[in-house]
Design an enzyme around this catalytic site. Structure first.
Site, PDB file in Angstrom:
ATOM      1  CB  SER A   8     -37.952 101.914  50.528  1.00 26.77           C
ATOM      2  OG  SER A   8     -37.427 100.963  49.617  1.00 26.77           O
ATOM      3  N   GLY A   9     -38.173 102.914  47.478  1.00 29.70           N
ATOM      4  CA  GLY A   9     -38.839 102.607  46.218  1.00 29.70           C
ATOM      5  C   GLY A   9     -38.874 101.105  45.982  1.00 29.70           C
ATOM      6  CE  LYS A  13     -33.956  98.332  50.757  1.00 28.28           C
ATOM      7  NZ  LYS A  13     -33.274  99.646  50.787  1.00 28.28           N
ATOM      8  CG  ASP A  72     -28.292 102.554  51.943  1.00 28.96           C
ATOM      9  OD1 ASP A  72     -28.966 102.714  50.893  1.00 28.96           O
ATOM     10  OD2 ASP A  72     -27.054 102.388  51.925  1.00 28.96           O
ATOM     11  NE  ARG A 184     -34.850  95.548  54.734  1.00 29.56           N
ATOM     12  CZ  ARG A 184     -34.220  94.773  53.821  1.00 29.56           C
ATOM     13  NH1 ARG A 184     -34.573  93.512  53.645  1.00 29.56           N
ATOM     14  NH2 ARG A 184     -33.248  95.266  53.076  1.00 29.56           N
TER      15      ARG A 184
HETATM   16  P1  ITT Z   1     -34.374 102.019  48.178  1.00 36.83           P
HETATM   17  O1  ITT Z   1     -33.021 102.697  48.125  1.00 36.83           O
HETATM   18  O2  ITT Z   1     -35.403 102.753  47.407  1.00 36.83           O
HETATM   19  O3  ITT Z   1     -34.793 101.675  49.571  1.00 36.83           O
HETATM   20  P2  ITT Z   1     -32.918  99.827  46.934  1.00 36.83           P
HETATM   21  O4  ITT Z   1     -33.320  98.431  46.557  1.00 36.83           O
HETATM   22  O5  ITT Z   1     -32.207 100.645  45.890  1.00 36.83           O
HETATM   23  O6  ITT Z   1     -34.247 100.592  47.417  1.00 36.83           O
HETATM   24  P3  ITT Z   1     -30.552 100.040  48.597  1.00 36.83           P
HETATM   25  O7  ITT Z   1     -30.080 101.276  47.919  1.00 36.83           O
HETATM   26  O8  ITT Z   1     -30.503  99.984  50.096  1.00 36.83           O
HETATM   27  O9  ITT Z   1     -32.075  99.749  48.241  1.00 36.83           O
HETATM   28  O10 ITT Z   1     -29.777  98.821  47.976  1.00 36.83           O
HETATM   29  C1  ITT Z   1     -29.832  97.584  48.596  1.00 36.83           C
HETATM   30  C2  ITT Z   1     -29.185  96.530  47.695  1.00 36.83           C
HETATM   31  O11 ITT Z   1     -28.857  95.405  48.492  1.00 36.83           O
HETATM   32  C3  ITT Z   1     -30.134  96.037  46.610  1.00 36.83           C
HETATM   33  O12 ITT Z   1     -29.383  95.589  45.499  1.00 36.83           O
HETATM   34  C4  ITT Z   1     -30.792  94.849  47.236  1.00 36.83           C
HETATM   35  O13 ITT Z   1     -31.190  93.916  46.288  1.00 36.83           O
HETATM   36  C5  ITT Z   1     -29.687  94.330  48.176  1.00 36.83           C
HETATM   37  N1  ITT Z   1     -30.341  93.862  49.402  1.00 36.83           N
HETATM   38  C6  ITT Z   1     -30.633  94.593  50.517  1.00 36.83           C
HETATM   39  N2  ITT Z   1     -31.331  93.867  51.401  1.00 36.83           N
HETATM   40  C7  ITT Z   1     -31.486  92.662  50.831  1.00 36.83           C
HETATM   41  C8  ITT Z   1     -32.138  91.495  51.233  1.00 36.83           C
HETATM   42  O14 ITT Z   1     -32.806  91.422  52.375  1.00 36.83           O
HETATM   43  N3  ITT Z   1     -32.111  90.437  50.408  1.00 36.83           N
HETATM   44  C9  ITT Z   1     -31.460  90.488  49.235  1.00 36.83           C
HETATM   45  N4  ITT Z   1     -30.840  91.555  48.762  1.00 36.83           N
HETATM   46  C10 ITT Z   1     -30.844  92.645  49.553  1.00 36.83           C
END
Ligand code: ITT
Length: 197
Positions: A8-9, A13, A72, A184
């Site tokens: 993940s970037g 997370k 994701d 998560r």
């Molecule tokens: P990686 O793909 O690099 O893991 P990302 O942040 O782009 O990082 P996603 O593509 O899975 O991750 O997008 C997840 C979206 O949902 C992102 O906008 C997050 O802010 C939101 N999100 C996911 N889990 C969350 C959480 O626990 N609390 C708040 N927002 C969350």
């Protein structure tokens, strides 16, 4: 200790994985140990497909004996037909900030009364073991979208997401509650149970 690299970037997370996998017997590392998370086109049409794309991209760069996990996740809002869903990270456009995404969500829901603001966070993990075998785990957390952001903890949509059974947002409730209830947390729990069995 076995190394589990989070594909993940998103540093938030990784931090959450670190807390959730304490005492798991794994050393949780960020993608920095592989030179950083490579750019990947998340063009799958499900959370699972996108999680797999991220895990495989890092697998190609990681030490062969490492375990890889990707996440994701996103928010599904009933009144928006499940949007933003897999597009949660780019709801307000490619490269949009958390704040822009959150403001767009509040704007879309402006006319919706409390009863119409039901939502859930969803998360799918893709775990790849050193042999290359893939496993998927998912978690969901039901709740609703608040009228305005509140709280400073967490990330993303946390300031507007109020989990079921609570009246404050994840950003107000903080990590001690989020780490028990979140999408998560539940997905990681399923993964831990599988790893320990
Ligand atoms: P990686 O793909 O690099 O893991 P990302 O942040 O782009 O990082 P996603 O593509 O899975 O991750 O997008 C997840 C979206 O949902 C992102 O906008 C997050 O802010 C939101 N999100 C996911 N889990 C969350 C959480 O626990 N609390 C708040 N927002 C969350």
């Amino acid at each position: 200790m076995k190394q589990l690299i989070v594909a993940s970037g998103n540093a938030h997370k990784v931090e959450e994985f670190d807390g959730l996998l304490e005492t798991s017997g794994f050393e949780v590392c960020s993608a920095k140990v592989c030179g950083g998370m490579p750019y990947v086109l998340e063009d799958g049409d499900t959370f699972g497909a996108n999680a797999r794309i991220k895990a495989l991209a890092l697998r190609a760069l990681a030490p062969k004996d490492a375990w890889i996990v990707s996440d994701d996740s996103g928010l599904e809002v009933d009144a928006l037909g499940g949007a933003p869903g897999i597009h949660s990270a780019r709801y307000a456009g490619e490269g949009a900030s958390d704040l822009h995404n959150l403001n767009k969500l509040l704007l879309e829901l402006e006319e919706q009364p409390a009863a119409q603001r039901a939502a859930r966070f969803r998360c799918v993990l893709c775990l790849i073991d050193p042999s290359g075998s893939e496993q998927f785990f998912d978690g969901a957390c039901e709740g609703r979208i608040a009228n305005a952001p509140a709280g400073a903890d967490g990330f993303g949509y946390d300031p507007v997401f109020v989990p079921e059974g609570h009246s404050e947002s994840f950003a107000e409730l903080g990590e001690s509650i989020k780490s028990k209830l979140s999408h998560r947390a539940l997905a990681v729990l399923a993964m831990r149970r599988c790893l320990e069995s």
